[in-house]
Design a protein around this motif. Sequence first.
Motif, mmCIF file in Angstrom:
data_model
loop_
_atom_site.group_PDB
_atom_site.id
_atom_site.type_symbol
_atom_site.label_atom_id
_atom_site.label_comp_id
_atom_site.label_asym_id
_atom_site.label_seq_id
_atom_site.Cartn_x
_atom_site.Cartn_y
_atom_site.Cartn_z
ATOM 1 N N TRP A 102 -8.461 6.229 -0.920
ATOM 2 C CA TRP A 102 -7.792 4.943 -1.069
ATOM 3 C C TRP A 102 -6.433 5.174 -1.703
ATOM 4 O O TRP A 102 -6.199 6.161 -2.389
ATOM 5 N N SER A 103 -5.549 4.256 -1.444
ATOM 6 C CA SER A 103 -4.227 4.293 -2.065
ATOM 7 C C SER A 103 -3.800 2.856 -2.305
ATOM 8 O O SER A 103 -4.359 1.927 -1.739
ATOM 9 N N GLY A 104 -2.810 2.689 -3.133
ATOM 10 C CA GLY A 104 -2.300 1.351 -3.400
ATOM 11 C C GLY A 104 -1.813 1.219 -4.820
ATOM 12 O O GLY A 104 -1.808 2.181 -5.596
ATOM 13 N N ASP A 105 -1.408 0.012 -5.128
ATOM 14 C CA ASP A 105 -0.895 -0.318 -6.450
ATOM 15 C C ASP A 105 -1.559 -1.594 -6.923
ATOM 16 O O ASP A 105 -1.940 -2.440 -6.117
ATOM 17 N N GLY A 106 -1.650 -1.729 -8.220
ATOM 18 C CA GLY A 106 -2.204 -2.960 -8.759
ATOM 19 C C GLY A 106 -2.685 -2.790 -10.176
ATOM 20 O O GLY A 106 -2.411 -1.785 -10.836
ATOM 21 N N CYS A 107 -3.445 -3.770 -10.605
ATOM 22 C CA CYS A 107 -3.952 -3.774 -11.984
ATOM 23 C C CYS A 107 -5.074 -2.751 -12.154
ATOM 24 O O CYS A 107 -5.598 -2.208 -11.184
ATOM 25 N N ALA A 108 -5.441 -2.524 -13.381
ATOM 26 C CA ALA A 108 -6.487 -1.546 -13.693
ATOM 27 C C ALA A 108 -7.813 -1.920 -13.038
ATOM 28 O O ALA A 108 -8.539 -1.037 -12.567
ATOM 29 N N ILE B 74 -12.897 1.791 -17.025
ATOM 30 C CA ILE B 74 -11.880 1.172 -16.170
ATOM 31 C C ILE B 74 -10.514 1.774 -16.453
ATOM 32 O O ILE B 74 -9.781 2.129 -15.530
ATOM 33 N N ILE B 75 -10.173 1.917 -17.713
ATOM 34 C CA ILE B 75 -8.882 2.513 -18.075
ATOM 35 C C ILE B 75 -8.817 3.966 -17.610
ATOM 36 O O ILE B 75 -7.806 4.411 -17.056
ATOM 37 N N ASP B 76 -9.911 4.708 -17.791
ATOM 38 C CA ASP B 76 -9.937 6.107 -17.359
ATOM 39 C C ASP B 76 -9.771 6.212 -15.840
ATOM 40 O O ASP B 76 -9.027 7.068 -15.351
ATOM 41 N N LEU B 77 -10.438 5.345 -15.085
ATOM 42 C CA LEU B 77 -10.305 5.372 -13.620
ATOM 43 C C LEU B 77 -8.903 4.950 -13.174
ATOM 44 O O LEU B 77 -8.404 5.414 -12.157
ATOM 45 N N TYR B 78 -8.277 4.076 -13.931
ATOM 46 C CA TYR B 78 -6.900 3.668 -13.633
ATOM 47 C C TYR B 78 -5.957 4.859 -13.840
ATOM 48 O O TYR B 78 -5.067 5.112 -13.033
ATOM 49 N N GLU B 79 -6.182 5.602 -14.904
ATOM 50 C CA GLU B 79 -5.327 6.744 -15.226
ATOM 51 C C GLU B 79 -5.683 7.994 -14.413
ATOM 52 O O GLU B 79 -4.820 8.821 -14.138
ATOM 53 N N HIS B 80 -6.961 8.130 -14.039
ATOM 54 C CA HIS B 80 -7.452 9.302 -13.299
ATOM 55 C C HIS B 80 -8.350 8.825 -12.149
ATOM 56 O O HIS B 80 -9.568 8.991 -12.213
#
Length: 133
Positions: A58-64, A10-16
Amino acid sequence: MDESIYREQIIDLYEHPLNHGQLETADWSYEEDNPLCGDVIRIDVKLDENQRVADVAWSGDGCAISQAAASLLTDEIKGKTLEEVRNFDKDELLELVGVKLSMARVKCALLSLKVLKAGAYGMPDPKELRGEK
């Protein structure tokens, strides 16, 4: 499998993130937010001549969690038919996310699916496009 591996994913997908961006030409685009937490997701989908997902972004902002779920979902639907996209359910997405989530976080994870389905159901039925009933 150990949940810590999923948490790292999850952290990796959030960062990359996978499939992050917007498509210049899309058959549908849809955006929605979760006003309770501020997550925003937009999904663009391009179908091929057989009504299969040829490209998705996809695009957008939000939590991990919301960002990772959008990455996982968009990667999973590549090559699927419009009908398969419409039938993709929340349990399949939550299984892809792979970690136990609180109710608040489930809403974060499911935002991308909500956006995807809203766009998919806005498309005409492929049978109608082919002149079938």
